[in-house]
Design a protein around this motif. Structure first.
Motif, PDB file in Angstrom:
ATOM      1  N   GLN A 252       0.822  -1.211   0.000  1.00  0.00           N
ATOM      2  CA  GLN A 252       0.000   0.000   0.000  1.00  0.00           C
ATOM      3  C   GLN A 252       0.856   1.261   0.000  1.00  0.00           C
ATOM      4  O   GLN A 252       0.546   2.243  -0.689  1.00  0.00           O
ATOM      5  N   ALA A 253       1.949   1.240   0.779  1.00  0.00           N
ATOM      6  CA  ALA A 253       2.831   2.409   0.827  1.00  0.00           C
ATOM      7  C   ALA A 253       3.498   2.641  -0.516  1.00  0.00           C
ATOM      8  O   ALA A 253       3.656   3.778  -0.963  1.00  0.00           O
ATOM      9  N   HIS A 254       3.883   1.556  -1.187  1.00  0.00           N
ATOM     10  CA  HIS A 254       4.539   1.680  -2.489  1.00  0.00           C
ATOM     11  C   HIS A 254       3.583   2.271  -3.529  1.00  0.00           C
ATOM     12  O   HIS A 254       3.953   3.187  -4.275  1.00  0.00           O
ATOM     13  N   ILE A 255       2.367   1.750  -3.577  1.00  0.00           N
ATOM     14  CA  ILE A 255       1.403   2.218  -4.574  1.00  0.00           C
ATOM     15  C   ILE A 255       0.964   3.651  -4.266  1.00  0.00           C
ATOM     16  O   ILE A 255       0.860   4.494  -5.171  1.00  0.00           O
ATOM     17  N   GLY A 256       0.709   3.947  -3.005  1.00  0.00           N
ATOM     18  CA  GLY A 256       0.322   5.311  -2.637  1.00  0.00           C
ATOM     19  C   GLY A 256       1.395   6.323  -2.993  1.00  0.00           C
ATOM     20  O   GLY A 256       1.110   7.392  -3.542  1.00  0.00           O
ATOM     21  N   GLY A 257       2.655   5.979  -2.687  1.00  0.00           N
ATOM     22  CA  GLY A 257       3.745   6.879  -3.030  1.00  0.00           C
ATOM     23  C   GLY A 257       3.924   7.028  -4.528  1.00  0.00           C
ATOM     24  O   GLY A 257       4.171   8.133  -5.029  1.00  0.00           O
ATOM     25  N   LEU A 258       3.788   5.924  -5.256  1.00  0.00           N
ATOM     26  CA  LEU A 258       3.962   5.961  -6.710  1.00  0.00           C
ATOM     27  C   LEU A 258       2.911   6.853  -7.374  1.00  0.00           C
ATOM     28  O   LEU A 258       3.253   7.693  -8.224  1.00  0.00           O
ATOM     29  N   VAL A 259       1.662   6.688  -7.003  1.00  0.00           N
ATOM     30  CA  VAL A 259       0.598   7.503  -7.596  1.00  0.00           C
ATOM     31  C   VAL A 259       0.816   8.978  -7.279  1.00  0.00           C
ATOM     32  O   VAL A 259       0.706   9.852  -8.153  1.00  0.00           O
ATOM     33  N   ALA A 260       1.142   9.276  -6.031  1.00  0.00           N
ATOM     34  CA  ALA A 260       1.395  10.665  -5.655  1.00  0.00           C
ATOM     35  C   ALA A 260       2.588  11.230  -6.422  1.00  0.00           C
ATOM     36  O   ALA A 260       2.564  12.385  -6.865  1.00  0.00           O
ATOM     37  N   GLY A 261       3.637  10.424  -6.599  1.00  0.00           N
ATOM     38  CA  GLY A 261       4.820  10.886  -7.317  1.00  0.00           C
ATOM     39  C   GLY A 261       4.532  11.213  -8.769  1.00  0.00           C
ATOM     40  O   GLY A 261       5.054  12.199  -9.311  1.00  0.00           O
ATOM     41  N   VAL A 262       3.708  10.392  -9.417  1.00  0.00           N
ATOM     42  CA  VAL A 262       3.339  10.662 -10.814  1.00  0.00           C
ATOM     43  C   VAL A 262       2.551  11.965 -10.907  1.00  0.00           C
ATOM     44  O   VAL A 262       2.814  12.813 -11.771  1.00  0.00           O
ATOM     45  N   VAL A 263       1.575  12.143 -10.023  1.00  0.00           N
ATOM     46  CA  VAL A 263       0.737  13.342 -10.056  1.00  0.00           C
ATOM     47  C   VAL A 263       1.564  14.596  -9.786  1.00  0.00           C
ATOM     48  O   VAL A 263       1.504  15.587 -10.531  1.00  0.00           O
ATOM     49  N   ILE A 264       2.363  14.565  -8.724  1.00  0.00           N
ATOM     50  CA  ILE A 264       3.166  15.739  -8.373  1.00  0.00           C
ATOM     51  C   ILE A 264       4.254  15.970  -9.414  1.00  0.00           C
ATOM     52  O   ILE A 264       4.518  17.115  -9.818  1.00  0.00           O
ATOM     53  N   GLY A 265       4.903  14.894  -9.877  1.00  0.00           N
ATOM     54  CA  GLY A 265       5.938  15.034 -10.885  1.00  0.00           C
ATOM     55  C   GLY A 265       5.416  15.661 -12.157  1.00  0.00           C
ATOM     56  O   GLY A 265       6.084  16.513 -12.774  1.00  0.00           O
ATOM     57  N   TYR A 266       4.219  15.260 -12.583  1.00  0.00           N
ATOM     58  CA  TYR A 266       3.639  15.849 -13.793  1.00  0.00           C
ATOM     59  C   TYR A 266       3.409  17.342 -13.608  1.00  0.00           C
ATOM     60  O   TYR A 266       3.700  18.147 -14.501  1.00  0.00           O
ATOM     61  N   ALA A 267       2.894  17.720 -12.440  1.00  0.00           N
ATOM     62  CA  ALA A 267       2.677  19.148 -12.181  1.00  0.00           C
ATOM     63  C   ALA A 267       3.998  19.911 -12.145  1.00  0.00           C
ATOM     64  O   ALA A 267       4.085  21.045 -12.626  1.00  0.00           O
ATOM     65  N   MET A 268       5.038  19.284 -11.606  1.00  0.00           N
ATOM     66  CA  MET A 268       6.329  19.959 -11.492  1.00  0.00           C
ATOM     67  C   MET A 268       6.940  20.279 -12.857  1.00  0.00           C
ATOM     68  O   MET A 268       7.483  21.364 -13.070  1.00  0.00           O
TER      69      MET A 268
END
Length: 303
Positions: A252-268
């Motif tokens: 769960q921690a891996h998937i939660g972090g991955l999804v957040a990273g994609v979303v934030i990375g795209y915005a960045m």
């Protein structure tokens, strides 16, 4: 990293290994890049990009931008995501690694009692450790502190190597504050998803949620720079296979972090320049809001 002096003619369209797929930065011949200066069209890597009114310029063109020819008359160099270019582009990555290692040594010194008080835990599940409570009893700090604890030498070494490999190029491209926001928010998203979906008495710990956030963001960055996606996707696939195949891993921690990273990375890396900071940090705030919602929902279920 030392800077190679620029050549007025720019580099050839071949890299040092003979590939002609991408040009190389005119100041760093070992770095392939898909970005060019909007004035002279020389290839430039993220470290050499200077934010301009339209696109990015190389340092030489930026220094000549005001017509005076003096370096200090140009706008301050910016990273790909708009962060400030610094003398040590990996400082935050080094500090995070140092903090994780220092807290691991504290764990080894103080023993399990210290770890049990700061790991991710929904509700109290241990006996013999008093007082011991969980997030549902109000210890919300565990969502953050669990990101800096590890379960053994192999765990911490693997995570810190991953943090260096992924963090160093990301920090260069994003800048210090944006990189730190990406790391912390991704880690909190991983903790929140674990709290929401895992058994309430199941403890977990580790920086893996934040590191999977870096995985997601670097995939977005590689795509943005038109680099070869295959190495990143292959490494991510291997880690996801391990996540679900290896017993005892909090997926769960891996998937939660991955999804957040994609979303934030795209915005960045894709935010329009005129509203860049507000979109970048606004996206981080939006992900944090989701973290809060998941935490409130799970707490309501457990109390």
């Amino acid at each position: 990293m030392d800077h190679a002096p620029g050549s007025p003619q720019g580099p050839r369209e071949e890299n040092p290994h003979g590939s002609s797929e991408l040009p190389v930065c005119y100041r760093h011949p070992a770095r392939e890049t898909g970005i060019r200066c909007t004035r002279c069209e020389r290839p430039i890597c993220p470290e050499c990009m200077v934010d301009a009114s339209v696109g990015f310029q190389c340092p030489d063109c930026a220094n000549r931008g005001s017509g005076t020819g003096h370096p200090h008359s140009a706008a301050r160099p910016r990273t790909l995501a708009g962060g400030t270019v610094t003398a040590d582009p990996n400082l935050v990555t080094k500090v995070l690694i140092g903090l994780n290692l220092a807290l691991f040594l504290v764990q080894q010194s103080l023993g399990d009692d210290f770890t049990h008080r700061f790991e991710l835990l929904g509700r109290a599940s241990y006996t013999g450790y008093s007082p011991l409570e969980g997030i549902a009893e109000g210890q919300y700090y565990r969502l953050l502190t669990a990101m800096f604890l590890h379960g053994g030498y192999t765990h911490v070494i693997f995570n810190m190597l991953s943090l260096w490999w992924l963090g160093a190029p990301l920090e260069k491209a994003l800048g210090r504050s944006r990189f730190l926001a990406l790391y912390l928010v991704s880690g909190l998203a991983g903790s929140a998803l674990s709290y929401l979906t895992a058994a309430p008495t199941q403890p977990s710990l580790g920086a893996s949620g934040a590191i999977f956030g870096l995985f997601g963001a670097i995939a977005v960055l590689v795509r943005r720079l038109n680099y070869d996606m295959r190495p990143v996707l292959a490494l991510l696939t291997i880690n996801l296979i391990i996540t679900f195949a290896w017993p005892g891993i909090a997926w769960q921690a891996h998937i939660g972090g991955l999804v957040a990273g994609v979303v934030i990375g795209y915005a960045m890396v894709h935010a329009p320049r005129e509203r860049r900071a507000s979109i970048q940090y606004g996206t981080c705030a939006l992900v944090l809001a989701v973290v809060i919602v998941m935490t409130v929902v799970r707490t309501a279920q457990l109390t």
